[in-house]
Design a protein around this motif. Structure first.
Motif, PDB file in Angstrom:
ATOM      1  N   ALA A  27       0.834  -1.199   0.000  1.00 57.96           N
ATOM      2  CA  ALA A  27       0.000   0.000   0.000  1.00 57.96           C
ATOM      3  C   ALA A  27       0.872   1.254   0.000  1.00 57.96           C
ATOM      4  N   ALA A  28       2.011   1.187   0.672  1.00 60.36           N
ATOM      5  CA  ALA A  28       2.912   2.337   0.731  1.00 60.36           C
ATOM      6  C   ALA A  28       3.537   2.622  -0.634  1.00 60.36           C
ATOM      7  N   LYS A  29       3.633   1.617  -1.504  1.00 59.07           N
ATOM      8  CA  LYS A  29       4.221   1.796  -2.827  1.00 59.07           C
ATOM      9  C   LYS A  29       3.264   2.480  -3.800  1.00 59.07           C
ATOM     10  N   VAL A  30       1.973   2.478  -3.502  1.00 62.77           N
ATOM     11  CA  VAL A  30       0.995   3.092  -4.388  1.00 62.77           C
ATOM     12  C   VAL A  30       1.139   4.606  -4.286  1.00 62.77           C
ATOM     13  N   PRO A  31       1.449   5.277  -5.410  1.00 58.76           N
ATOM     14  CA  PRO A  31       1.637   6.727  -5.332  1.00 58.76           C
ATOM     15  C   PRO A  31       0.318   7.448  -5.092  1.00 58.76           C
ATOM     16  N   ASN A  32       0.406   8.557  -4.384  1.00 61.41           N
ATOM     17  CA  ASN A  32      -0.781   9.394  -4.185  1.00 61.41           C
ATOM     18  C   ASN A  32      -1.145  10.030  -5.519  1.00 61.41           C
ATOM     19  N   PRO A  33      -2.426  10.198  -5.775  1.00 62.03           N
ATOM     20  CA  PRO A  33      -2.788  10.886  -7.010  1.00 62.03           C
ATOM     21  C   PRO A  33      -2.292  12.331  -6.970  1.00 62.03           C
ATOM     22  N   ALA A  34      -2.012  12.875  -8.136  1.00 62.08           N
ATOM     23  CA  ALA A  34      -1.525  14.253  -8.236  1.00 62.08           C
ATOM     24  C   ALA A  34      -2.631  15.222  -7.825  1.00 62.08           C
ATOM     25  N   PRO A  35      -2.248  16.417  -7.376  1.00 63.79           N
ATOM     26  CA  PRO A  35      -3.263  17.432  -7.054  1.00 63.79           C
ATOM     27  C   PRO A  35      -4.130  17.712  -8.288  1.00 63.79           C
ATOM     28  N   ARG A  36      -5.388  18.055  -8.034  1.00 65.52           N
ATOM     29  CA  ARG A  36      -6.328  18.328  -9.122  1.00 65.52           C
ATOM     30  C   ARG A  36      -6.711  19.810  -9.125  1.00 65.52           C
ATOM     31  N   VAL A  37      -6.897  20.330 -10.328  1.00 59.82           N
ATOM     32  CA  VAL A  37      -7.318  21.717 -10.518  1.00 59.82           C
ATOM     33  C   VAL A  37      -8.685  21.686 -11.202  1.00 59.82           C
ATOM     34  N   THR A  38      -9.690  22.285 -10.571  1.00 55.18           N
ATOM     35  CA  THR A  38     -11.039  22.302 -11.134  1.00 55.18           C
ATOM     36  C   THR A  38     -11.640  23.694 -10.964  1.00 55.18           C
ATOM     37  N   THR A  56      -7.875  38.466 -13.225  1.00 48.52           N
ATOM     38  CA  THR A  56      -8.176  37.667 -12.040  1.00 48.52           C
ATOM     39  C   THR A  56      -8.375  36.221 -12.488  1.00 48.52           C
ATOM     40  N   PHE A  57      -7.689  35.308 -11.835  1.00 51.38           N
ATOM     41  CA  PHE A  57      -7.802  33.874 -12.124  1.00 51.38           C
ATOM     42  C   PHE A  57      -8.172  33.167 -10.826  1.00 51.38           C
ATOM     43  N   THR A  58      -9.171  32.303 -10.870  1.00 50.38           N
ATOM     44  CA  THR A  58      -9.558  31.527  -9.692  1.00 50.38           C
ATOM     45  C   THR A  58      -9.591  30.046 -10.045  1.00 50.38           C
ATOM     46  N   ALA A  59      -9.335  29.211  -9.044  1.00 50.94           N
ATOM     47  CA  ALA A  59      -9.362  27.759  -9.235  1.00 50.94           C
ATOM     48  C   ALA A  59      -9.600  27.066  -7.905  1.00 50.94           C
ATOM     49  N   ARG A  60     -10.242  25.930  -7.957  1.00 49.09           N
ATOM     50  CA  ARG A  60     -10.353  25.052  -6.797  1.00 49.09           C
ATOM     51  C   ARG A  60      -9.287  23.976  -6.973  1.00 49.09           C
ATOM     52  N   VAL A  61      -8.455  23.794  -5.947  1.00 46.49           N
ATOM     53  CA  VAL A  61      -7.388  22.794  -5.999  1.00 46.49           C
ATOM     54  C   VAL A  61      -7.602  21.787  -4.879  1.00 46.49           C
ATOM     55  N   THR A  62      -7.357  20.522  -5.220  1.00 43.33           N
ATOM     56  CA  THR A  62      -7.665  19.431  -4.302  1.00 43.33           C
ATOM     57  C   THR A  62      -6.519  18.429  -4.259  1.00 43.33           C
ATOM     58  N   ASP A  63      -6.202  17.963  -3.066  1.00 43.16           N
ATOM     59  CA  ASP A  63      -5.241  16.874  -2.888  1.00 43.16           C
ATOM     60  C   ASP A  63      -5.509  16.215  -1.537  1.00 43.16           C
ATOM     61  N   VAL A 131       1.221  22.671  -5.859  1.00 42.23           N
ATOM     62  CA  VAL A 131       2.091  21.851  -5.014  1.00 42.23           C
ATOM     63  C   VAL A 131       1.290  21.429  -3.786  1.00 42.23           C
ATOM     64  N   ALA A 132       1.231  20.123  -3.563  1.00 44.21           N
ATOM     65  CA  ALA A 132       0.506  19.576  -2.421  1.00 44.21           C
ATOM     66  C   ALA A 132       1.416  19.525  -1.200  1.00 44.21           C
ATOM     67  N   LYS A 133       0.828  19.363  -0.039  1.00 43.69           N
ATOM     68  CA  LYS A 133       1.605  19.282   1.203  1.00 43.69           C
ATOM     69  C   LYS A 133       2.523  18.067   1.235  1.00 43.69           C
ATOM     70  N   ASP A 134       2.142  16.982   0.526  1.00 42.22           N
ATOM     71  CA  ASP A 134       2.992  15.789   0.490  1.00 42.22           C
ATOM     72  C   ASP A 134       4.058  15.866  -0.602  1.00 42.22           C
ATOM     73  N   LYS A 137       2.920  17.303  -7.311  1.00 40.44           N
ATOM     74  CA  LYS A 137       2.803  18.494  -8.144  1.00 40.44           C
ATOM     75  C   LYS A 137       1.939  18.211  -9.368  1.00 40.44           C
ATOM     76  N   THR A 138       1.225  19.236  -9.801  1.00 41.41           N
ATOM     77  CA  THR A 138       0.512  19.200 -11.069  1.00 41.41           C
ATOM     78  C   THR A 138       0.863  20.469 -11.827  1.00 41.41           C
ATOM     79  N   PHE A 139       1.390  20.292 -13.041  1.00 40.97           N
ATOM     80  CA  PHE A 139       1.765  21.412 -13.914  1.00 40.97           C
ATOM     81  C   PHE A 139       0.813  21.412 -15.105  1.00 40.97           C
ATOM     82  N   LEU A 140       0.130  22.529 -15.299  1.00 43.32           N
ATOM     83  CA  LEU A 140      -0.777  22.689 -16.436  1.00 43.32           C
ATOM     84  C   LEU A 140      -0.302  23.903 -17.237  1.00 43.32           C
TER      85      LEU A 140
END
Length: 149
Positions: A27-38, A56-63, A131-134, A137-140
């Motif tokens: 389970a520890a080997k399974v990578p966390n999903p990348a942060p999401r931008v919506t 002005t740019f706004t986004a909801r980011v999730t991780d 950039v997530a706390k863990d 990263k997600t680059f768009l």
């Protein structure tokens, strides 16, 4: 209780713990999903002769680990090459408000002068780096576009 029963019980316990440990290691080997931008949006207000405009740019980011930050870079569509992660690391930071342990709403606002708008009319793109706390990263390189007139 006989010695035989104690040995069998001990071996059974070791086998169960070993199996649990192997599962935990997998389970520890399974990578966390990348942060999401919506829920991205942008608003460009053109400057006038007497008043500056804005972007002005706004986004909801999730991780799952939470969000450390969002970097934003606006650039002309004609730019070659496109921005890189290295550039976004140094780009302006958006202000992010934590909505929950996993979700943040971020807002980036920049003043645009008439001189800036006149120098680069046309289509512009917005690139982001989350950039997530863990450390994830997600680059768009092109999450949104707008027109400068």
């Amino acid at each position: 209780m006989s010695k035989r029963a104690v040995v069998v019980s001990a071996l059974t316990g070791v086998a169960l713990l070993g199996g649990t440990g192997a599962y935990a290691a997998d389970a520890a080997k399974v990578p966390n999903p990348a942060p999401r931008v919506t829920k991205t949006s942008n608003a460009y207000i053109a400057p006038t002769a007497s008043k500056s405009g804005s972007l002005t740019f706004t986004a909801r980011v999730t991780d799952d680990s939470g969000i450390r930050g969002l970097r934003v870079l606006a650039y002309p569509d004609s730019r070659k090459p496109r921005p890189t992660i290295k550039e976004l690391i140094k780009a302006d930071a958006a202000g992010c408000k934590v909505k929950s342990a996993k979700v943040s709403d971020c807002k980036y606002k920049r003043t645009i002068t008439r001189a800036q708008a006149v120098k680069a009319p046309g289509t512009w793109r917005i690139a982001v780096l989350v950039v997530a706390k863990d450390g994830g990263k997600t680059f768009l390189p092109s999450v949104s576009t707008f027109k400068v007139k």
